[in-house]
Design an enzyme around this catalytic site. Structure first.
Site, PDB file in Angstrom:
ATOM      1  N   ASP A 110      -0.012  -8.866   1.850  1.00  0.00           N
ATOM      2  CA  ASP A 110      -1.036  -7.929   1.379  1.00  0.00           C
ATOM      3  C   ASP A 110      -2.096  -8.673   0.566  1.00  0.00           C
ATOM      4  O   ASP A 110      -1.789  -9.616  -0.159  1.00  0.00           O
ATOM      5  CB  ASP A 110      -0.373  -6.838   0.491  1.00  0.00           C
ATOM      6  CG  ASP A 110      -1.163  -5.538   0.471  1.00  0.00           C
ATOM      7  OD1 ASP A 110      -0.591  -4.474   0.783  1.00  0.00           O
ATOM      8  OD2 ASP A 110      -2.378  -5.591   0.168  1.00  0.00           O
ATOM      9  N   LYS A 142      -9.389   2.000  15.817  1.00  0.00           N
ATOM     10  CA  LYS A 142      -7.997   2.268  16.226  1.00  0.00           C
ATOM     11  C   LYS A 142      -7.886   2.303  17.752  1.00  0.00           C
ATOM     12  O   LYS A 142      -6.934   1.792  18.334  1.00  0.00           O
ATOM     13  CB  LYS A 142      -7.500   3.586  15.618  1.00  0.00           C
ATOM     14  CG  LYS A 142      -7.287   3.525  14.109  1.00  0.00           C
ATOM     15  CD  LYS A 142      -6.232   2.499  13.726  1.00  0.00           C
ATOM     16  CE  LYS A 142      -5.988   2.462  12.227  1.00  0.00           C
ATOM     17  NZ  LYS A 142      -5.012   1.417  11.837  1.00  0.00           N
ATOM     18  N   GLY A 162       0.819  -1.218   0.000  1.00  0.00           N
ATOM     19  CA  GLY A 162       0.000   0.000   0.000  1.00  0.00           C
ATOM     20  C   GLY A 162       0.849   1.262   0.000  1.00  0.00           C
ATOM     21  O   GLY A 162       2.083   1.206  -0.118  1.00  0.00           O
ATOM     22  N   TYR A 163       0.173   2.398   0.177  1.00  0.00           N
ATOM     23  CA  TYR A 163       0.869   3.690   0.118  1.00  0.00           C
ATOM     24  C   TYR A 163       1.919   3.788   1.227  1.00  0.00           C
ATOM     25  O   TYR A 163       3.113   3.937   0.960  1.00  0.00           O
ATOM     26  CB  TYR A 163      -0.172   4.805   0.245  1.00  0.00           C
ATOM     27  CG  TYR A 163       0.380   6.202   0.416  1.00  0.00           C
ATOM     28  CD1 TYR A 163      -0.165   7.074   1.344  1.00  0.00           C
ATOM     29  CD2 TYR A 163       1.445   6.657  -0.360  1.00  0.00           C
ATOM     30  CE1 TYR A 163       0.323   8.368   1.495  1.00  0.00           C
ATOM     31  CE2 TYR A 163       1.944   7.956  -0.216  1.00  0.00           C
ATOM     32  CZ  TYR A 163       1.376   8.805   0.726  1.00  0.00           C
ATOM     33  OH  TYR A 163       1.877  10.077   0.892  1.00  0.00           O
ATOM     34  N   ILE A 164       1.499   3.682   2.479  1.00  0.00           N
ATOM     35  CA  ILE A 164       2.461   3.775   3.583  1.00  0.00           C
ATOM     36  C   ILE A 164       3.373   2.547   3.553  1.00  0.00           C
ATOM     37  O   ILE A 164       4.605   2.649   3.662  1.00  0.00           O
ATOM     38  CB  ILE A 164       1.741   3.840   4.952  1.00  0.00           C
ATOM     39  CG1 ILE A 164       0.639   4.884   4.969  1.00  0.00           C
ATOM     40  CG2 ILE A 164       2.753   4.039   6.075  1.00  0.00           C
ATOM     41  CD1 ILE A 164       1.066   6.299   4.907  1.00  0.00           C
ATOM     42  N   TYR A 200     -14.134   4.263  12.203  1.00  0.00           N
ATOM     43  CA  TYR A 200     -12.709   4.073  11.900  1.00  0.00           C
ATOM     44  C   TYR A 200     -11.869   4.410  13.132  1.00  0.00           C
ATOM     45  O   TYR A 200     -11.044   3.603  13.561  1.00  0.00           O
ATOM     46  CB  TYR A 200     -12.290   4.946  10.711  1.00  0.00           C
ATOM     47  CG  TYR A 200     -10.785   5.055  10.577  1.00  0.00           C
ATOM     48  CD1 TYR A 200     -10.135   6.254  10.825  1.00  0.00           C
ATOM     49  CD2 TYR A 200     -10.016   3.947  10.240  1.00  0.00           C
ATOM     50  CE1 TYR A 200      -8.754   6.339  10.744  1.00  0.00           C
ATOM     51  CE2 TYR A 200      -8.645   4.032  10.150  1.00  0.00           C
ATOM     52  CZ  TYR A 200      -8.019   5.242  10.403  1.00  0.00           C
ATOM     53  OH  TYR A 200      -6.651   5.329  10.338  1.00  0.00           O
ATOM     54  N   SER A 227      -3.614   6.263  14.551  1.00  0.00           N
ATOM     55  CA  SER A 227      -3.961   7.476  13.816  1.00  0.00           C
ATOM     56  C   SER A 227      -4.354   8.597  14.762  1.00  0.00           C
ATOM     57  O   SER A 227      -4.923   8.337  15.832  1.00  0.00           O
ATOM     58  CB  SER A 227      -5.138   7.184  12.874  1.00  0.00           C
ATOM     59  OG  SER A 227      -5.684   8.377  12.372  1.00  0.00           O
ATOM     60  N   THR A 253      -6.713  10.236  14.449  1.00  0.00           N
ATOM     61  CA  THR A 253      -8.185  10.194  14.542  1.00  0.00           C
ATOM     62  C   THR A 253      -8.650   9.755  15.920  1.00  0.00           C
ATOM     63  O   THR A 253      -9.759  10.051  16.341  1.00  0.00           O
ATOM     64  CB  THR A 253      -8.736   9.220  13.479  1.00  0.00           C
ATOM     65  OG1 THR A 253      -8.207   9.594  12.228  1.00  0.00           O
ATOM     66  CG2 THR A 253     -10.236   9.235  13.424  1.00  0.00           C
ATOM     67  N   PHE A 279      -0.280  11.441  11.786  1.00  0.00           N
ATOM     68  CA  PHE A 279      -1.108  12.588  11.454  1.00  0.00           C
ATOM     69  C   PHE A 279      -1.426  12.481   9.962  1.00  0.00           C
ATOM     70  O   PHE A 279      -1.981  11.441   9.553  1.00  0.00           O
ATOM     71  CB  PHE A 279      -0.426  13.873  11.960  1.00  0.00           C
ATOM     72  CG  PHE A 279      -0.731  14.043  13.438  1.00  0.00           C
ATOM     73  CD1 PHE A 279      -0.188  13.175  14.382  1.00  0.00           C
ATOM     74  CD2 PHE A 279      -1.627  15.017  13.863  1.00  0.00           C
ATOM     75  CE1 PHE A 279      -0.530  13.274  15.737  1.00  0.00           C
ATOM     76  CE2 PHE A 279      -1.962  15.139  15.220  1.00  0.00           C
ATOM     77  CZ  PHE A 279      -1.417  14.254  16.157  1.00  0.00           C
TER      78      PHE A 279
END
Ligand code: WQD
Length: 337
Positions: A33, A154, A12-14, A150, A126, A128, A179
């Site tokens: 993955d 977490k 993935g991206y990260i 979501y 996160s 969040t 962040f």
């Protein structure tokens, strides 16, 4: 062989940037993955960057047998867990899918790690979890206040880890509260690649810059911020990836931790648009529209704990985030030749 680190969500991206950072730090990353949110050619691009092809296990964290097999096939010294759904709006519409994957899948992974005797984990959390924080920059001691499913997943995962570490001190756990990740790898071979219309600001701006999308909708300009638009702590994805390597190094010494990964500097939506205009030398059309449900005015990290415990400090600024994002977008347009 260098110590093998299993990276769930490693395509993935990260995850792909973490894989590169692990390789550069002398580890052997193993990607796990299901490719639900990753392009299948990411491992090929990673091989171009790393000079060697990473091991890839196509699997789902909800499949215990697949996880057990991964630990049987690889002498895993530690796990970096990034495989999770992460769209706030989607989580409101599909809470069960989020609890199934983010909590159920995580529980599966912890069970497989325990069965394999692998008790070193870096967990992707996160900002969040802070909900609407009372103070910004926000310290790790701020109360956790989920504002959506979501964020609740977490918080639940963080609490699971607290109980696990209390029950079995052999576990060494690093909780990293991201962040706002942004930007792309300097090679322009990997970057943020949302399948459909991006939820997040930077990839949306990037698609307006290429002309794929017509204009940016600025979600409200009546917040209590300097220019009225939302402020966020954007952190270059390569800085973020390097933070994972520093977290792992602490776990090898048995030092568990929970830290923010941010820059401590916030930028507004209008500042982001201006920065991307500088990077592309293009005028980017935008329109002020209504606030987005669930948004908070400001997210900004207190960063001292990551500095003191991990030796982490973000090195790359907003212009580098925009320039690397734009180089990635242009490379995609050229077909990544
Ligand atoms: C940033 C700012 C928007 C899009 C989300 C998740 C969070 C984390 C990072 C996983 C806000 C404004 C955005 C647009 C806009 N993901 N905006 N127009 O909401 O801070 O965080 O991604 O961990 O969990 O919630 O990021 O990029 O969506 O928004 O004006 O088209 O840009 O209002 O102020 P956010 P974002």
């Amino acid at each position: 062989m260098a110590e093998q680190i299993l990276v769930t969500g490693g395509a993935g991206y990260i995850g792909s940037h973490v894989v590169v950072a692990l390789h550069e730090a002398g580890y052997t990353p193993v990607i796990f993955d299901n490719f639900n949110n990753a392009r299948r050619d990411v491992p090929v691009r990673l091989a171009q960057i790393m000079g060697t092809a990473p091991s890839v296990i196509e699997g789902d964290i909800r499949d215990s047998a697949c996880l057990d097999q991964a630990f049987q096939e690889h002498e895993v010294g530690g796990v970096i867990h990034l495989a999770a759904h992460k769209a706030v709006g989607e989580s409101v519409a599909k809470p069960l899918a989020y609890f199934d994957n983010n909590v159920g899948g995580f529980l599966n992974l912890l069970g497989a790690m325990e069965r394999a005797g692998c008790k070193r984990l870096v967990f992707s959390s996160s900002a969040t979890v802070y909900g609407e924080p009372d103070e910004t920059p926000t310290p790790e001691t701020a109360p956790r206040r989920a504002m959506n499913p979501y964020g609740r997943t977490k918080i639940i995962c963080e609490e699971m880890l607290q109980d696990l570490c209390t029950a079995d001190p052999e576990w060494a756990v690093g909780v990293l509260r991201y962040f706002n990740p942004a930007g792309a790898h300097g090679s322009a071979l990997i970057g943020e690649d949302p399948a459909d219309i991006p939820n997040n600001l930077m990839p949306y701006i990037a698609k307006v810059a290429t002309g794929a999308l017509a204009k940016i909708s600025v979600f409200g300009n009546d917040y209590d911020t300097p220019d009225g638009t939302g402020v966020r702590d954007y952190i270059h994805v390569e800085d973020l990836a390097e933070g994972h390597v520093l977290s792992l190094a602490q776990l090898r010494q048995g030092n568990g931790h929970l830290v923010n990964l941010g820059t401590g500097r916030g930028y507004s939506v209008l500042e982001m648009i201006a920065a991307y205009q500088r990077a592309t030398n293009r005028q980017l059309p935008y329109e002020i529209v209504a606030r987005r449900e669930g948004d908070v005015p400001i997210y900004c990290a207190k960063t001292e704990k990551a500095r003191d415990l991990l030796g982490f400090e973000a090195k790359r600024g907003l212009d580098e985030m925009c320039a690397s994002s734009w180089a990635w977008m242009q490379a995609q347009e050229r077909g990544n030749d």
